[in-house]
Design a protein around this motif. Structure first.
Motif, PDB file in Angstrom:
ATOM      1  N   ASP B 228       0.810  -1.218   0.000  1.00  0.00           N
ATOM      2  CA  ASP B 228       0.000   0.000   0.000  1.00  0.00           C
ATOM      3  C   ASP B 228       0.844   1.269   0.000  1.00  0.00           C
ATOM      4  N   TYR B 229       1.998   1.234   0.672  1.00  0.00           N
ATOM      5  CA  TYR B 229       2.758   2.479   0.780  1.00  0.00           C
ATOM      6  C   TYR B 229       3.255   2.941  -0.594  1.00  0.00           C
ATOM      7  N   ARG B 231       1.478   2.678  -3.373  1.00  0.00           N
ATOM      8  CA  ARG B 231       0.325   3.378  -3.936  1.00  0.00           C
ATOM      9  C   ARG B 231       0.191   4.760  -3.301  1.00  0.00           C
ATOM     10  N   LYS B 242      12.078   7.574  -7.590  1.00  0.00           N
ATOM     11  CA  LYS B 242      12.267   7.715  -6.149  1.00  0.00           C
ATOM     12  C   LYS B 242      11.510   6.612  -5.397  1.00  0.00           C
ATOM     13  N   LYS B 246      14.054   4.534  -3.328  1.00  0.00           N
ATOM     14  CA  LYS B 246      13.994   4.854  -1.903  1.00  0.00           C
ATOM     15  C   LYS B 246      13.011   3.933  -1.183  1.00  0.00           C
ATOM     16  N   HIS B 247      11.737   4.077  -1.485  1.00  0.00           N
ATOM     17  CA  HIS B 247      10.710   3.372  -0.721  1.00  0.00           C
ATOM     18  C   HIS B 247      10.824   1.855  -0.857  1.00  0.00           C
ATOM     19  N   VAL B 248      10.824   1.394  -2.102  1.00  0.00           N
ATOM     20  CA  VAL B 248      10.801  -0.052  -2.333  1.00  0.00           C
ATOM     21  C   VAL B 248      12.134  -0.683  -1.951  1.00  0.00           C
ATOM     22  N   LYS B 250      14.524   0.142   0.131  1.00  0.00           N
ATOM     23  CA  LYS B 250      14.868   0.004   1.549  1.00  0.00           C
ATOM     24  C   LYS B 250      14.073  -1.127   2.191  1.00  0.00           C
ATOM     25  N   ASN B 251      12.803  -1.242   1.817  1.00  0.00           N
ATOM     26  CA  ASN B 251      12.007  -2.346   2.362  1.00  0.00           C
ATOM     27  C   ASN B 251      12.496  -3.692   1.842  1.00  0.00           C
TER      28      ASN B 251
END
Lengths: 327, 333
Positions: B228-229, B231, B242, B246-248, B250-251
């Motif tokens: 969800d994050y 989206r 980005k 960044k988001h994907v 790091k997870n």
């Protein structure tokens, strides 16, 4: 409530959204049209799978593609045609012109970055400001949504906040670039009942303060009664009824709307009987009946309903309904 | 600071595990290990000679005493002397470990780095042509035997049938003694020969590892992309690059780093039997290979035990990396 020529922030015309599946192409939205004025709040209700969320996502062109695509129609956001907008242009629309709050505040924020990091990022997408200035703005925004000690909260991670708090952060993020339209997709469904009211209150207050258009998507008719001026009822990817909230609750015209209203649990004077439900199941979108999509479950069904699709027509109440024998 | 405390606590928790793996090594390598008595003695040996040798090798000691002796070897890192060359095992390994490390490191870094980049690229185009192309290539890379790859690369790069750019086998020798050689020249000598010996093994190792890595990393990244994050970030206008970087990323680094760290012990000590044997590189792999073929027990024992211990340490390292990446992991328990 008669304003001089209110300007629509959102105008959707004959929108068709299709999904490619193993069973063929499915129409998740079938020629829906509606408008939202500045400062107006529109509620969209319907069962799961009726196209509420797809409507919301298509406004920002967030439909996962493939398999989904906007096949026909137009979506005009504050005068900008969204459907033909290329992806890099859409970025400027998302968050700035129209913003969205999602259902699951638990998962909608990135767990490995702080609240501040994510808010600053969104602010800096749309405004050319330094990181420190963006952070100040973010703290201000958190204060606006009534988060206590925002200076401390901003450096925390999502898992350190409660569900209601996270949803407030989402609201703060969504509003940080003062959008003209806010889409709230079941914003309170995942929250505790006590927190639900507070969060809804917050959304309503900010909507009025910022004079935004609001689309509230929910299956909770109670929430809509409290916060929306107009309601749109969807069934199987179609709009079947649209009316002023008061009118809809007093005078539901479509049998489906009536069924929905009857199935709201309420404390009655007489002894509680079994809660009325709408009989039957929602038809499969891949295998829709020929006529009215509600025909199989409708108490008033006649032969004509099974062969012909009822058009969306004006009612005396000022709304619209798609039924051959409205109440 | 908190991370350090966390690390120390993890180390303490690992002690029983360390006992476990060393005990298992002891059972397999020593208690049920090969009996060298008859390979040392001639066929005509007398009963006294046999008993003498058995006492010398410590075979007549009771179980616990043998275990104690083994644990002492482990703790002091002194596994005795090689039965074939007589050299101390610790000094053999001291020479071999850095060589293995130097050989494996470039391939280790590049195979993981390229794997992540390719996986990001494929995941970003998931379901479309670039994704399918990368996945097909990865499957091909995975399907070709390591042995074939090594031989093919040697033919291509090291012989006159192909490009003949690099030596087939060998390892850097100390430079010839020129009295007026400057430090720069000596460095250049080592640098040049290091890469000429390491280039082909590195290419072969990357070729073999890249397919596995890319497929694994892509699966992880695609899973993250459905969260969800992602989206949310998209809905607020964050640009795709980005979101990916960044988001994907790091997870996704949580499972990816596990996989990378778990392979570390093999880079440091277990070496790579195939590569080192085929390219004649005197690393741990070659030492182990020769020790196994010669029945040189002390060396095999040392390598097996050290690998097991390093494995446990790598697991601790994974926990610490998790902690650094993921704020949800609490310090307390």
């Amino acid at each position: 409530m008669t304003e001089s020529a209110p300007k629509p922030v959102l105008r959707i015309r004959d929108l068709v959204v299709e999904f490619k599946t193993e069973m063929g192409v499915i129409r998740a939205l079938d020629k829906i049209s509606f408008e939202v004025m500045a400062g107006e709040s529109l509620g969209i209700v319907g069962e799961s799978g009726c196209g509420k969320s797809v409507t919301a996502l298509s406004i920002l062109k967030l439909i996962p593609s493939p398999p989904g695509r906007i096949a026909e129609g137009s979506i005009e956001l504050d005068g900008i045609e969204v459907v033909s907008q290329p992806e890099h242009e859409m970025r400027k629309v998302r968050g700035a012109l129209a913003s969205m709050i999602f259902q699951e505040p638990m998962t909608a924020l990135n767990p490995v970055f702080t609240i501040g990091n994510q808010m600053v990022e969104v602010i800096r997408v749309h405004q050319k400001v330094s990181k420190t200035k963006a952070k100040k703005q973010a703290i201000e925004m958190l204060r606006t949504v009534n988060i206590e000690s925002p200076e401390k909260r901003i450096d925390q991670y999502p898992h350190e906040l409660s569900g209601g708090m996270r949803q407030r952060v989402m609201i703060a993020m969504a509003l940080s670039c003062s959008p003209k339209l806010l889409i709230a997709d079941e914003p309170t469904t995942a929250l505790d009942v006590t927190v639900q009211a507070q969060v809804m209150e917050e959304i309503k207050r900010l909507q009025q303060e910022m004079n935004m258009g609001l689309i509230l998507i929910t299956h909770d008719l109670g929430v809509i009664a409290e916060s929306c001026s107009r309601v749109l009822v969807m069934y199987c990817g179609k709009i079947i009824e649209m009316a002023e909230t008061g009118e809809l609750y007093k005078n539901p015209r479509h049998p489906y709307t009536r069924g929905l209203l009857d199935s709201i649990p309420r404390v009655r004077k007489e002894k509680l009987k079994t809660l009325p439900t709408i009989k039957g199941m929602v038809p499969d979108l891949a295998d829709l009946p020929k006529g009215c999509r509600f025909a199989d479950r409708c108490p008033k069904v006649e032969d004509r309903c099974r062969t012909e699709e009822p058009p969306l027509e004006d009612t005396e109440g000022g709304g619209k309904v798609a039924c051959f024998h409205p109440n | 600071m908190e991370t350090l405390q966390y690390a120390i606590r993890k180390l303490i928790y690992a002690i029983p595990l360390l006992f476990g793996v060393t005990f298992l090594s002891f059972i397999l390598m020593v208690h049920f290990g090969p009996d060298l008595t008859y390979s040392i003695l001639p066929k005509s040996a007398t009963q006294e000679q046999i008993e003498e040798i058995r006492a010398e090798l410590g075979y007549d000691l009771p179980f616990l005493q043998r275990y104690g002796k083994f644990m002492k070897e482990v703790v002091t890192l002194d596994f005795g002397s090689s039965t074939s060359s007589g050299e101390k095992v610790s000094s053999i390994l001291k020479k071999a470990v850095p060589v293995s490390f130097l050989v494996a490191l470039p391939a280790f870094i590049l195979a993981n780095l390229l794997g992540i980049l390719l996986a990001l690229y494929a995941a970003n185009h998931r379901g479309r042509f670039p994704d399918k192309a990368v996945m097909v290539l990865a499957a091909i890379g995975m399907s070709i035997s390591y042995l074939m790859v090594v031989i093919a690369f040697q033919l291509i790069f090291c012989t006159s049938y192909g490009l003949n750019w690099f030596p087939v086998q060998g390892w850097v020798e100390p430079p010839p003694d020129y009295p007026d050689a400057t430090a720069g020249e000596i460095f250049y000598y080592y640098w040049y020969y290091y890469w000429s010996y390491v280039a082909v093994p590195t290419l072969a190792s990357i070729f073999v590892a890249l397919g596995y890595n890319t497929r694994f990393f892509r699966a992880v990244i695609v899973e993250e992309l459905n969260r969800d994050y992602v989206r949310t970030a998209r809905a607020y206008g964050v640009r795709n690059r980005k979101i990916m970087m960044k988001h994907v990323l790091k997870n996704a680094m949580i499972p990816i780093s596990t996989r990378i760290i778990i392979t570390l012990p093999f880079v440091v000590i277990a070496g790579n039997l195939v590569v080192e044997k085929f390219f004649g590189i005197p690393g741990v792999g070659l030492v182990t290979y020769d020790a196994i073929t010669n029945g040189d027990l002390p060396i095999v024992k040392a390598v097996v035990t050290c690998t097991a211990v390093l494995y446990v340490l790598a697991l601790i390292l994974t926990d610490i990396v998790y902690k650094i990446i993921d704020p949800r992991i609490s310090y307390s328990k």
